[in-house]
Design a protein around this motif. Structure first.
Motif, short mmCIF file in Angstrom:
data_model
loop_
_atom_site.label_atom_id
_atom_site.label_comp_id
_atom_site.label_asym_id
_atom_site.label_seq_id
_atom_site.Cartn_x
_atom_site.Cartn_y
_atom_site.Cartn_z
N ALA A 184 -72.68 -10.39 -36.04
CA ALA A 184 -71.58 -10.66 -36.96
C ALA A 184 -71.87 -11.92 -37.76
CB ALA A 184 -70.27 -10.81 -36.18
N ALA A 185 -72.53 -12.88 -37.12
CA ALA A 185 -72.74 -14.16 -37.79
C ALA A 185 -73.99 -14.17 -38.66
CB ALA A 185 -72.82 -15.28 -36.74
N ALA A 186 -75.08 -13.52 -38.17
CA ALA A 186 -76.36 -13.72 -38.86
C ALA A 186 -77.10 -12.42 -39.13
CB ALA A 186 -77.24 -14.66 -38.04
N GLY A 187 -76.44 -11.30 -39.08
CA GLY A 187 -77.11 -10.05 -39.46
C GLY A 187 -77.66 -9.29 -38.27
N SER A 188 -78.00 -8.04 -38.57
CA SER A 188 -78.34 -7.09 -37.50
C SER A 188 -79.63 -7.45 -36.78
CB SER A 188 -78.42 -5.69 -38.10
OG SER A 188 -79.15 -4.85 -37.28
N LEU A 189 -80.66 -7.86 -37.54
CA LEU A 189 -81.96 -8.14 -36.92
C LEU A 189 -81.83 -9.31 -35.94
CD1 LEU A 189 -84.94 -7.41 -36.79
CD2 LEU A 189 -85.35 -9.15 -38.52
N ALA A 190 -81.16 -10.36 -36.39
CA ALA A 190 -80.94 -11.52 -35.50
C ALA A 190 -80.16 -11.08 -34.28
CB ALA A 190 -80.20 -12.61 -36.24
N GLY A 191 -79.21 -10.15 -34.48
CA GLY A 191 -78.43 -9.65 -33.35
C GLY A 191 -79.31 -8.97 -32.32
N VAL A 192 -80.23 -8.13 -32.81
CA VAL A 192 -81.13 -7.42 -31.88
C VAL A 192 -81.98 -8.42 -31.11
CG1 VAL A 192 -83.09 -5.85 -31.74
CG2 VAL A 192 -81.16 -5.33 -33.24
N ILE A 193 -82.49 -9.44 -31.85
CA ILE A 193 -83.34 -10.44 -31.18
C ILE A 193 -82.53 -11.19 -30.12
CG2 ILE A 193 -84.61 -12.59 -31.53
CD1 ILE A 193 -85.42 -11.49 -34.27
N ALA A 194 -81.29 -11.56 -30.47
CA ALA A 194 -80.45 -12.28 -29.50
C ALA A 194 -80.16 -11.39 -28.31
CB ALA A 194 -79.16 -12.73 -30.17
N ALA A 195 -79.90 -10.11 -28.57
CA ALA A 195 -79.59 -9.18 -27.48
C ALA A 195 -80.76 -9.04 -26.52
CB ALA A 195 -79.22 -7.82 -28.04
N ALA A 196 -81.98 -9.23 -27.01
CA ALA A 196 -83.14 -9.14 -26.13
C ALA A 196 -83.37 -10.47 -25.41
CB ALA A 196 -84.38 -8.76 -26.94
N LEU A 197 -83.12 -11.56 -26.14
CA LEU A 197 -83.50 -12.87 -25.62
C LEU A 197 -82.52 -13.40 -24.57
CD1 LEU A 197 -85.99 -14.40 -26.46
CD2 LEU A 197 -84.56 -15.92 -27.84
N VAL A 198 -81.24 -13.25 -24.85
CA VAL A 198 -80.23 -13.84 -23.96
C VAL A 198 -80.32 -13.28 -22.53
CG1 VAL A 198 -77.76 -14.02 -23.54
CG2 VAL A 198 -78.69 -14.51 -25.81
N PRO A 199 -80.38 -11.95 -22.36
CA PRO A 199 -80.46 -11.45 -20.97
C PRO A 199 -81.70 -11.93 -20.24
CG PRO A 199 -79.93 -9.68 -22.49
CD PRO A 199 -80.29 -10.85 -23.33
N VAL A 200 -82.83 -11.99 -20.98
CA VAL A 200 -84.06 -12.41 -20.32
C VAL A 200 -83.93 -13.85 -19.81
CG1 VAL A 200 -86.49 -12.93 -20.69
CG2 VAL A 200 -85.52 -10.80 -21.57
N LEU A 201 -83.35 -14.70 -20.68
CA LEU A 201 -83.15 -16.09 -20.27
C LEU A 201 -82.23 -16.15 -19.06
CD1 LEU A 201 -82.87 -17.90 -23.70
CD2 LEU A 201 -84.73 -18.00 -22.04
N TRP A 202 -81.18 -15.36 -19.12
CA TRP A 202 -80.21 -15.32 -18.01
C TRP A 202 -80.90 -14.93 -16.71
CZ3 TRP A 202 -75.60 -16.10 -15.79
CH2 TRP A 202 -75.16 -15.22 -14.81
N TRP A 203 -81.69 -13.84 -16.78
CA TRP A 203 -82.35 -13.36 -15.56
C TRP A 203 -83.34 -14.39 -15.03
CZ3 TRP A 203 -83.07 -8.20 -18.49
CH2 TRP A 203 -81.95 -7.39 -18.28
N LEU A 204 -84.06 -15.00 -16.01
CA LEU A 204 -85.13 -15.90 -15.58
C LEU A 204 -84.58 -17.15 -14.91
CD1 LEU A 204 -87.84 -15.89 -18.38
CD2 LEU A 204 -88.03 -15.10 -16.04
N PHE A 205 -83.55 -17.74 -15.51
CA PHE A 205 -83.19 -19.08 -15.07
C PHE A 205 -81.84 -19.18 -14.37
CE2 PHE A 205 -86.05 -19.67 -18.73
CZ PHE A 205 -87.09 -20.25 -18.04
N LEU A 206 -80.91 -18.28 -14.70
CA LEU A 206 -79.55 -18.48 -14.21
C LEU A 206 -79.12 -17.47 -13.17
CD1 LEU A 206 -77.76 -19.51 -17.51
CD2 LEU A 206 -78.14 -20.90 -15.48
#
Lengths: 339, 428
Positions: free
Chosen positions: B174-196
């Motif tokens: 919603a804030a920065a467009g679809s491509l950024a959304g896809v990248i965030a959707a991939a990145l956030v869970p990985v970070l979550w799984w790895l560290f938190l």
């Protein structure tokens, strides 16, 4: 690291959180379990029963070490390894020791950087042929087809032996002992060659064992023993002296039956007293409890008992002690003194 | 002209067809003895079948179910080549099914297996109640929890990663467009799984310890291991394969290069090599003392392997689709994802069903390769069972049993695929 590892991502987190290597003894104590590499199954040496409990001659060594270090012969995690994965499993620390009828050779000791702590079975490569072939010596095997497991030392020994005797043969490569049994019984090869103990175990399963003979030639030395990684000599000492304790116990007549009495109070024989911890401080020097050897021997009996129970003459495998008799009986089994 | 000799005024009653064309005789004449050459073939086949059965049945029916060792079997069967020694199956079939899983917890893999059926039902059969679809995405976490046990917070933390990914997509897109959304959707869970995920699950379980007895992966074995690896690989490889296939057709250079590289590399390497990498190489690369579960490593490798093949199967389906379909989807004003979801994929996947199921069956059977790296799958266990002095020398009975079990699974997959093809057939 006590987190139960669950999903890939969680596991990766665990990997990053993993610390540096501590001394193996501390690791084992912290874990409360000994990770012992065994074969995926070899008659008499290691096999799981219907309830999943491992049993066998090599398994006995694992249990003795677990009993010596942790006081509990059941505190062992048996990690089945194949001929291809065993050395990496040990080198990478997945297992603490390997008791998997592994031949002690120069290159494995020096080049692969392992420490063989001793020999628990002196084996040698032999030949089995059908009686009807009428062969009484391996030197008469010119032109024979030979079933042989690939990727083992037996393959190289065979080539050496036949070349030095200037006779020809045709190898029939096979992967496992079970396959070899079938191929040999089906007549795909005239001769089956592997370690003599394996041949005896194999022949014992035949419907008519009397139709097959083991040739007298033993063409190689296969000292099989437990091994540990280079670099942790304290741990190596523990495994070595646990094995030696089993051997010494047989020599001194300490058995799983009389060990309770013998270890309750110091007796007349000072070496037994030192071994069982009623005198001296051998356990302390080793970094384990004073009754370490007593626990190790009580786990499955002394060397002779382990032998008789798993591969001895009263078992289906029926191996004689032969080279594996105590040195006092003309064998090679000999332990340095406990002093 | 009224002297017509005979005009029938009523219909003759129906007569039964000749006895030689109905019933068993008619069927036999039509199908078995239809002409001389066919008759000869039939007789020859019957003789052949008789010989096979005459040789097999006495062997199969030997009364050795109660025997406790090979020698006892031989005594029961008498001398000569008697019959099979079924005692080994009756003693070890539970081990062949569950490996070293603790017997008191056998209900857990059984429940996981049954619930797998429940979770898959709404996907596989359109007559199943739709409400089950809510359970389907939750099943992987619940099933894994049943199998491995431990605290409930671990699967919940893993699940939370996906939820986070979803919201990350919503917010960022919603804030920065679809491509950024896809990248965030991939990145956030990985970070979550790895560290938190790990610490959070640990903290939660120390506050509210809900869980069942944990079972180590090492206790897995037998068909349970094969099914666990096979089902994971099958379920994960299909979506992964579709994404790879789409990526391979993409116009974005990097995405395309990555997908092609991955597919060609994995397909160019035998599965057993990947398994050796999983079992030995990874061990050497990782710091000592790390506890990266061997079964997990194998699952990941088998999944990647299956995904590469799946991608090519799906690509075949995509290529078979007429260009008109793509153009029609564009003409309707659908964006890329909608066009894929509503127009392209349903047709492409339908075309690829035989290939997909074929890959599934192949993957399931390939799981037996893990016996080479020391995991005790049914084939590995067959070796371990033979190492028992009582059963040393038994071959056919164990392999026959294992083959039968594999046949049941693979055959039912194959029948389902035929059912699906019939159901989705639109060419009538």
């Amino acid at each position: 690291m006590k987190k139960s590892v669950f999903l890939g991502a969680l596991t990766v987190a665990g990997v990053i959180a993993g610390g540096a290597a501590a001394a193996t003894l501390d690791e084992v104590k912290a874990r409360g379990k000994l990770n012992c590499g065994v074969t995926t199954g070899l008659v008499g040496f290691a096999a799981p029963d219907a309830n999943g409990n491992w049993d066998g001659f090599d398994v006995g060594v694992c249990r003795a070490v677990a009993a010596a270090v942790l006081g509990d012969p059941a505190a062992v995690e048996f990690v089945p390894t194949t001929g291809k994965t065993r050395f990496t499993a040990l080198a990478s620390g997945e297992i603490d020791m390997l008791a998997r009828n592994t031949t002690w050779t120069f290159s494995r000791d020096v080049d692969l950087k392992f420490t063989f702590v001793g020999v628990n079975y002196y084996d040698g490569q032999g030949f089995m042929v059908p009686k009807e072939l009428g062969v009484s010596s391996a030197t008469e095997l010119d032109g024979a087809t030979v079933c042989i497991q690939t990727g083992t030392t037996t393959e190289l020994n065979l080539a050496d032996y036949f070349r030095s005797n200037n006779i020809s043969y045709e190898p029939v490569p096979i992967e496992t002992n079970a396959e070899a049994q079938q191929q040999y019984l089906a007549g795909a090869c005239d001769v089956y060659t592997t370690d003599a103990s394996g041949l005896a175990a194999t022949r014992a399963t035949f419907e008519n064992p009397g139709d097959h003979v083991l040739l007298p030639e033993i063409v190689s030395k296969e000292p099989l023993g437990p091994l540990v990684r280079h670099g942790d000599n304290e741990w190596g000492d523990i495994v070595r002296w646990t094995l030696n304790a089993l051997v010494t116990a047989e020599e001194l007549g300490v058995t799983s039956a009389n060990i309770g009495d013998m270890s309750s109070a110091p007796g007349n024989n000072p070496e037994i007293n030192r071994l069982l911890g009623t005198e001296g401080s051998l356990g302390e020097m080793l970094g384990v409890s004073a009754d370490w050897a007593k626990n190790a021997i009580a786990a499955g009996g002394n060397y002779g008992e382990l032998f008789e129970k798993n591969i001895g003459e009263n078992t289906p495998i029926g191996l004689a002690r032969g080279l594996n008799a105590q040195w006092t009986n003309g064998g090679l089994i000999y332990s340095p003194p406990f002093r | 002209m009224s002297d017509l000799g005979f005009v029938r005024t009523e219909m003759l009653p129906e007569q039964a067809p000749p006895a030689t064309t109905v019933g068993a005789i008619g069927w036999a004449r039509q199908n078995l003895f239809n002409g001389i050459s066919n008759s000869v073939l039939t007789v020859l086949s019957l003789v052949f079948i008789y010989y096979i059965l005459a040789a097999m049945l006495p062997w199969l029916l030997s009364p050795t179910w109660g025997a406790e060792s090979l020698n006892e079997c031989r005594e029961i069967n008498g001398s000569g080549h008697g019959g099979a020694c079924w005692g080994v199956i009756s003693e070890r079939w539970l081990q062949l099914m569950f490996g070293f899983y603790p017997p008191e917890y056998y209900w857990r893999p059984i429940a996981a297996f049954l619930l797998l059926g429940v979770a898959l039902a709404p996907v596989l059969f359109d007559t199943a109640p739709r409400k089950l679809l809510i359970f389907t995405p939750l099943y992987p976490f619940f099933g894994a929890w049943l199998l491995w046990g431990g605290t409930i917070w671990n699967p919940l933390a893993a699940l939370a990663g996906f939820v986070l990914g979803y919201y990350a997509y919503k917010v960022v897109a919603a804030a920065a467009g679809s491509l950024a959304g896809v990248i965030a959707a991939a990145l956030v869970p990985v970070l979550w799984w790895l560290f938190l995920a790990g610490p959070v699950a640990g903290a939660l379980s120390s506050i509210l310890p809900i869980g069942i007895q944990a079972v180590e992966s090492r206790a897995f074995g037998g068909f349970m291991l094969s099914i666990t690896i096979g089902v994971t690989a099958i379920l994960c490889s299909l979506p992964l394969g579709i994404v790879l296939a789409l990526g391979r057709q993409s116009d974005l250079l990097i995405v395309k290069a990555l997908c092609v590289g991955f597919i060609e590399f994995i397909r160019g390497v035998p599965l057993i090599t990947l398994l050796f990498v999983a079992s030995t190489l990874l061990n050497i690369f990782m710091p000592p003392g790390t506890n990266f579960d061997i079964i997990l490593r194998v699952m990941i490798m088998v999944t990647l392997f299956a995904a590469a093949y799946m991608a090519e199967v799906v690509r075949g389906g995509l290529a078979a689709l007429p260009t008109g379909q793509y153009e029609a989807a564009d003409a309707l004003g659908l964006d890329y994802w909608k066009a894929q979801r509503l127009v392209i994929m349903p047709q492409a996947l339908k075309i690829s069903i035989p290939g997909i199921v074929s890959t599934f069956i192949g993957v399931f059977k390939d799981t037996t390769l893990v016996s080479i790296i020391g995991l005790l799958d049914p084939l590995g266990l067959s070796n371990a069972i033979r190492a028992d002095a009582a059963w040393n020398g038994i071959v056919w009975e164990i392999y026959g049993f294992i083959a039968l079990m594999f046949f049941v699974f693979c055959f039912s997959m194959s029948r389902y695929s035929m059912y699906l093809e019939r159901k989705l057939k639109t060419s009538h």
